[in-house]
Write an enzyme that holds these catalytic residues in place. Sequence first.
Site, short mmCIF file in Angstrom:
data_model
loop_
_atom_site.label_atom_id
_atom_site.label_comp_id
_atom_site.label_asym_id
_atom_site.label_seq_id
_atom_site.Cartn_x
_atom_site.Cartn_y
_atom_site.Cartn_z
N GLY A 18 28.87 40.14 39.18
CA GLY A 18 29.59 39.12 39.63
C GLY A 18 30.93 39.18 39.28
N LYS A 19 31.38 40.44 38.95
CA LYS A 19 32.92 40.93 38.96
C LYS A 19 33.66 40.52 39.88
CE LYS A 19 32.53 45.35 38.28
NZ LYS A 19 31.03 45.27 38.47
N PHE A 21 33.17 38.00 42.36
CA PHE A 21 33.15 36.54 42.53
C PHE A 21 34.31 36.19 41.36
CE2 PHE A 21 30.86 32.22 41.14
CZ PHE A 21 31.37 31.65 42.15
N LYS A 41 42.15 46.77 43.05
CA LYS A 41 40.92 47.57 42.61
C LYS A 41 41.10 49.06 42.98
CE LYS A 41 35.91 47.54 43.00
NZ LYS A 41 34.72 46.66 42.83
N ASP A 58 34.96 43.81 48.64
CA ASP A 58 35.16 43.07 47.40
C ASP A 58 36.68 42.47 47.63
OD1 ASP A 58 33.05 43.87 46.44
OD2 ASP A 58 34.07 45.15 44.77
N GLU A 119 40.10 44.67 39.30
CA GLU A 119 38.59 44.57 39.20
C GLU A 119 38.08 45.99 39.03
OE1 GLU A 119 34.54 43.56 41.70
OE2 GLU A 119 36.70 42.91 42.50
N ASN A 183 27.92 34.72 33.62
CA ASN A 183 27.79 34.42 35.06
C ASN A 183 26.56 34.19 35.54
OD1 ASN A 183 28.66 34.03 37.65
ND2 ASN A 183 28.23 35.99 38.39
#
Length: 236
Positions: A18-19, A21, A41, A58, A119, A183
């Site tokens: 869940g990074k 999100f 990222k 992402d 991220e 999460n």
Amino acid sequence: MKIVRSGIFVTGTDTEVGKTFISSLLVKGLRDYGIDAGYFKGVLSGAIEMDGKLIPGDAHEVCEMSGLKEEYNNMVSYTLRNPYSPHLAAHIEEVDINLQKIISDYKNMMEKYEFLVVEGSGGIVCPIKIEGDEIILLEDIIRDLGLSTILVARASLGTINHTILTVNHLKNIGIEVKGIIINGYDEDDIIHKNNKKVIERLTGITNICTVSNMDKNSIDEGTVLNILRLMKKANI
């Protein structure tokens, strides 16, 4: 151009934890409360195709959820097609990942935003490049960017082991964990509730917040506020 005040690296106990999100919620929350936050990222594998173009999914999700308007190639240094570990996808696609390019791209984004949410890929020891004698792990990117971390963990069975191992590894290599976000948390699940207590006790990290499963199209503002409170408490 604005100079970034600070930034945070969002890493996880594992892949698909869940990074993205959580990164979306961070960017959205900061932007909603008047901070010009951006997203970055270094390496993304498993990109999606849209209108005949390879898109870093992402980055697309973060932009869709947060309202951020930015070119994808500015937000992601390397976009790889295959949904494998970055080192394997890059090897198959004959892409030479260069750590200095990632650092340079990050610095370019720093100049555009007040705050940068960065991220990671997979878990903390995710291999980014293994070619001959050269080895780059995710932890090398975090260290070279000079960032502290927020750790995203699952709420379910097994998360105690994954979370403790990740926190201990980060501490051992000198990377600070500013907080933990659990999460997929269910307040009525006895395992989830106990996991939170045990993680806090065994890590010594009290700066923990939880995020329940929710529809990405109807984000709970209370959850966003809780994450922002975690950041404030951690002096991020």
